[in-house]
Structures are given as structure tokens and as C-alpha cells.
Design a protein around this motif. Structure first.
Motif, PDB file in Angstrom:
ATOM      1  N   UNK A 170      68.297 -56.197  42.743  1.00 55.05           N
ATOM      2  CA  UNK A 170      67.991 -56.034  41.576  1.00 55.05           C
ATOM      3  C   UNK A 170      66.620 -56.412  41.308  1.00 55.05           C
ATOM      4  N   UNK A 171      66.229 -57.430  41.758  1.00 55.41           N
ATOM      5  CA  UNK A 171      64.834 -57.767  41.650  1.00 55.41           C
ATOM      6  C   UNK A 171      63.622 -56.780  42.177  1.00 55.41           C
TER       7      UNK A 171
ATOM      8  N   UNK B 264      59.855 -56.170  40.576  1.00 56.63           N
ATOM      9  CA  UNK B 264      59.273 -57.614  41.028  1.00 56.63           C
ATOM     10  C   UNK B 264      58.557 -56.936  42.309  1.00 56.63           C
ATOM     11  N   UNK B 265      57.497 -57.735  42.754  1.00 51.87           N
ATOM     12  CA  UNK B 265      56.820 -57.580  44.171  1.00 51.87           C
ATOM     13  C   UNK B 265      57.556 -58.244  45.281  1.00 51.87           C
TER      14      UNK B 265
ATOM     15  N   UNK C 106      58.444 -61.153  35.966  1.00 52.53           N
ATOM     16  CA  UNK C 106      58.401 -61.344  34.350  1.00 52.53           C
ATOM     17  C   UNK C 106      59.313 -62.235  33.706  1.00 52.53           C
ATOM     18  N   UNK C 107      59.289 -62.852  32.798  1.00 49.82           N
ATOM     19  CA  UNK C 107      60.223 -63.710  32.362  1.00 49.82           C
ATOM     20  C   UNK C 107      61.623 -62.876  31.967  1.00 49.82           C
ATOM     21  N   UNK C 108      61.636 -61.658  31.594  1.00 50.07           N
ATOM     22  CA  UNK C 108      62.980 -61.174  31.073  1.00 50.07           C
ATOM     23  C   UNK C 108      63.494 -60.501  32.300  1.00 50.07           C
ATOM     24  N   UNK C 109      63.233 -60.434  33.459  1.00 46.69           N
ATOM     25  CA  UNK C 109      63.825 -60.013  34.667  1.00 46.69           C
ATOM     26  C   UNK C 109      65.137 -60.867  35.117  1.00 46.69           C
ATOM     27  N   UNK C 110      65.982 -60.180  35.609  1.00 44.29           N
ATOM     28  CA  UNK C 110      67.291 -60.957  35.772  1.00 44.29           C
ATOM     29  C   UNK C 110      66.949 -61.977  37.056  1.00 44.29           C
TER      30      UNK C 110
ATOM     31  N   UNK D  56      57.787 -65.819  41.802  1.00 42.00           N
ATOM     32  CA  UNK D  56      56.529 -66.684  41.607  1.00 42.00           C
ATOM     33  C   UNK D  56      56.130 -65.917  40.239  1.00 42.00           C
ATOM     34  N   UNK D  57      55.614 -66.616  38.992  1.00 44.67           N
ATOM     35  CA  UNK D  57      55.550 -65.997  37.832  1.00 44.67           C
ATOM     36  C   UNK D  57      54.107 -66.338  37.202  1.00 44.67           C
ATOM     37  N   UNK D  58      53.422 -65.477  36.911  1.00 45.32           N
ATOM     38  CA  UNK D  58      52.092 -65.906  36.192  1.00 45.32           C
ATOM     39  C   UNK D  58      52.288 -66.522  34.975  1.00 45.32           C
ATOM     40  N   UNK D  59      51.258 -67.141  34.478  1.00 40.44           N
ATOM     41  CA  UNK D  59      51.327 -67.593  32.889  1.00 40.44           C
ATOM     42  C   UNK D  59      49.835 -67.555  32.559  1.00 40.44           C
TER      43      UNK D  59
END
Length: 451
Positions: free
Chosen positions: A317-318, A323-324, A349-353, A366-369
Motif C-alpha cells: 500500500x505504501x 511513498x519512495x 506524507x502524513x495522510x498515507x496509510x 521517513x517524513x519531512x517537516x
């Protein structure tokens, strides 16, 4: 009979007899009969018993560790260094809290305030940290003067048998502690809904926790829940990025990624996302799937084939959501065993499962902010609130961010786990706390006597 399958060899390594609702009723009835005498025992005698339990667990570390490795696949080194020592520390923390005066009476005006045991406690425990979660419920409940009926996970029942033998050896009377094997829908539900059970302490999935709460509500019994998590590791822009990422990968992959409080979301400054991803991939690549009975193995299998398939489904799903995929994927790393390839996703991204749902496997996002406020917003953007971390070169800044995270525990700069500090979650990660004096309080009633 329930067969226990070794997730590394896929062979049956033991069997236990499955309980029935009728058997649960008989066991609870015996517990009710044992409560008056046990609740009247002295605190000193209960403290001595708890210390004896801790000593016995420690003396049998190798046996407990080998059993957990065989039945649920935790690496033997992790089992001997964490899966057994943590419960030993928890038990000793309970004994220390009681000895330090936890049950001392107090006065408020003309009222005498005291703590009393609740009665019959049903403890329903998971497979991923089997000994730790059993000890975290059974030991404080007994120390508080309650009687306990334990239903361990049917995936890790052999560890429960060992704990039962320890409790018997140190002198816990018949009926004061009882063990009933079985599945959640049969034995677990019978306990949660039993009218003579005064409290249910449950650790497991959020879905199962909702069911326990609903059944327990019919008789308005006390319920303590330790459920799922989706913890964030917030790496601030002044942190040592390499150290923070390496520690974060280790936490996310501990116990084969099967830990409710694991830091499965790595939040890094957007400007350093690619650098952090590169460090994470290099660190994760060292977690090669292997035989967990070997001391060198850092990553064992998922507990069952079904759990492996669920984790692989999340990875699929990712990928589908964009997602990369920086490391790993859906391929089976070994021909035998329920192994999952260690996986790292970037640009999540925050909304991804994969950023919202508990995966319970070796999968890191790994998530950027953009800035500190954005990091806090992302960290708090799930239904969970169990664990978390903050890394910063400035301890005061790290503490400030930690206080903004809506979660039950936060580790600053890789601080050590504390088996006497309160452990539990916010929101759909549950309610109530375990460990130390705060864990003890869950198993007591408060009484006021006006004079």
C-alpha cells in the motif's frame, strides 16, 4: 489443543489445552473464594513474594529467553537483554513502591483515605512482549491484594506456563493466581464479560480493546487498556542527525518491528530529508533477517504467516500511495520462516496509510517537516499516542517539544527505558498506566472513612 508454531522453522514446538467459557466460570469462582484470605495477607508478606518472583525470573533468564525466541521469534540476544530483564525490573519496582509506603493511609479533613484491592482481576496479554506484559499486570495486582486470572496470547502460551511455575514455586496459593489458555473470542470474551470479574487489564490491538471495553461495560467493571501506537521520532534541526537516525532505526526494528511503542515515523527537517534517508537505509540494511536463536541475529521473523502477510500488505500500500521505497519491499528474504525484508520508505506524507496505521513489522517511514510547529502537528496527527522521541542538541528545547507531543511517553536523545515510570497511552492507544506506583494504583480502590 492449541499448537504453538515456531515462526522461524514453521514447526510445532508445543501444545496447550484451550479453555472454554465453562472452564472460565469455574476458574473465576475459585478466584472469588480465594480473595478474602489473600486480600487480608500482610503487605510485608506480599512484598517478599514479589521480590522472590523477581529473583526467580532473573535466575531463569536463559530458559525464559529461549522459550520466547522459540514461540514468537524474538532474537535471543534481545530476549536475554530486554524481554527478561524488563519484567525483573518491573517486579522489583512494584516491591519498592509498596515498601516505600504506597498503601499508607492519609487524612483529608475528618476523612481517613485508604487503598483497597479491587477483587478478581482478569489479565489478558499479548504475544510480542509476553513475559513483560504478564508481569506488568499479575505482579502489581497480586501485590495490591487482588486475585488474578491470566489469559495469555495463544501465540505465546509457553512463556505463560513458565511464569505460572515461578508463581507456584514462590508460594502463590491456589486460586490466587490462575492460568487459562485460549483464544480471545472464546476465553478472552468470557473473562471480559464475566459478572464476577471486577477488573480487566488488557494489552493488545485497538480493535480488540474496543471489544473488551464493550463487554466489560455490561457490568461496569474497571478496564485498563494498553493498545496500539504509531510513535514519532522527532529529530530537530540542531540534532546529531546520524546518531538520531541510527537510534531511531534500532527502536523501529526492535523485537522484529513488533512493538506497540516503536518509533515507526522518523520526522526530519525537509532540507535534510535525503541525508536522513540515506543514513536510515545504511542502518536498516544491517538488520539482516536470520535465525533468532543465533546471538548475532538482530531481526527475526514475524510471529505468524498471517502477520507477515499483513506487513507485506502495508508495504504494497505504501508503494501504491507513492511513498519512495528506499530499502526492502515485498520479497521474502528467506525460504523458511515468516520473515519480512527490512523496509524503509522516504517522502512519506502524513495522510498515507503507512503513516497512520500500526504496521507491526520492520517498516520505517521517513517524513519531512518544515519547522518545529509542523513537526509537532505531524507527530500528533494519528489516532494514537503511546510513545515518541525528540532529539536535539538543546535539552531545554527537546523538553519543550516533548511536552507538546500528545503521547504517554517521550524519550529525549535516546534516554533509557524506565520500568518504574508510568507506561500507557493517550487517545486510542488506551487508558490507564502500568509499572511502578502508577501501575499499582490501577489495581486499587480508594475508600474514604469519615470520623
Amino acid at each position: 489443543m492449541i499448537e504453538v508454531v515456531n515462526p522461524t522453522t514453521e514447526e510445532v514446538v508445543g501444545t496447550v489445552r484451550a479453555g472454554t467459557p465453562g472452564g472460565v466460570d469455574e476458574t473465576v469462582t475459585r478466584a472469588v473464594a480465594a480473595f478474602p484470605e489473600w486480600s487480608a495477607t500482610s503487605l510485608d508478606s506480599r512484598v517478599a513474594l514479589v521480590r522472590a518472583v523477581a529473583d526467580a525470573l532473573e535466575a531463569r533468564t536463559e530458559e525464559f529467553a529461549a522459550t520466547m525466541t522459540a514461540e514468537m521469534g524474538t532474537p535471543i540476544t534481545f530476549a536475554s537483554r530486554v524481554q527478561v530483564p524488563n519484567p525483573v525490573g518491573i517486579a522489583r519496582g512494584v516491591a519498592d513502591a509498596v515498601a516505600a509506603g504506597f498503601f499508607d493511609e492519609s487524612e483529608i479533613g475528618n476523612s481517613l483515605v485508604l487503598r483497597e484491592p479491587i477483587g478478581v482481576v482478569a489479565a489478558i496479554t499479548p504475544w510480542n512482549f509476553p513475559l513483560q506484559q504478564m508481569v506488568a499486570k499479575v505482579v502489581p495486582a497480586l501485590a495490591a491484594g487482588n486475585v488474578v486470572v491470566l489469559k495469555p496470547s495463544e501465540l505465546a502460551p509457553l512463556t505463560a506456563d513458565l511464569l505460572a511455575s515461578v508463581l507456584s514455586d514462590v508460594g502463590v496459593p491456589p486460586g490466587v493466581f490462575s492460568l487459562v489458555h485460549g483464544t480471545g473470542p472464546v476465553v478472552g470474551e468470557a473473562l471480559a464479560g464475566h459478572p464476577l470479574v471486577d477488573m480487566v487489564s488488557f494489552t493488545g490491538s485497538t480493535r480488540a480493546g474496543r471489544r473488551v471495553s464493550a463487554l466489560a461495560a455490561e457490568t461496569v467493571k474497571r478496564v485498563a487498556l494498553e493498545l496500539g501506537g504509531k510513535s514519532a521520532n522527532v529529530v530537530l534541526d540542531d540534532a546529531d542527525l546520524t546518531r538520531a537516525v541510527k537510534i531511531g532505526v534500532g527502536n523501529a526494528y526492535m523485537n522484529n518491528g513488533q512493538a506497540c511503542s516503536a518509533w515507526t515515523r522518523l520526522l526530519v527537517p525537509a532540507s535534510r530529508h535525503d541525508e536522513a534517508l540515506e543514513i536510515a537505509v545504511a542502518a536498516a540494511a544491517k538488520y539482516e533477517p536470520g535465525d533468532p536463536s543465533l546471538p548475532s541475529t538482530r531481526l527475526g521473523p514475524a510471529v505468524t504467516a498471517a502477520q507477515r502477510d499483513r506487513v507485506v500488505g502495508h508495504i504494497e500500500r505504501g508503494i501504491a500511495e507513492g511513498a519512495k521505497l528506499a530499502l526492502g519491499g515485498t520479497s521474502r528474504p528467506l525460504d523458511r520462516g515468516f520473515h519480512v525484508t527490512p523496509t524503509v520508505f522516504g517522502s512519506v506524507r502524513p495522510e498515507m496509510a503507512i503513516a497512520q496505521e500500526e504496521i507491526f513489522g520492520p517498516v520505517l517511514s521517513v517524513m519531512p517537516y518544515e519547522d518545529e510547529d509542523d513537526a509537532v502537528r505531524i507527530a500528533n496527527s494519528t489516532i494514537y499516542g503511546l510513545g515518541g522521541a525528540v532529539f536535539s542538541a538543546d535539552p531545554a528545547r527537546a523538553l519543550s517539544v516533548a511536552k507538546r507531543l500528545r503521547t504517554g511517553q517521550v524519550d529525549i536523545n535516546g534516554a533509557a527505558f524506565n520500568t518504574s515510570a508510568p507506561f500507557g497511552g493517550y487517545r486510542q492507544s488506551g487508558n490507564g498506566r502500568e509499572f511502578g506506583p502508577h501501575g499499582l494504583s490501577e489495581f486499587t480502590e480508594l475508600k474514604s472513612i469519615q470520623r
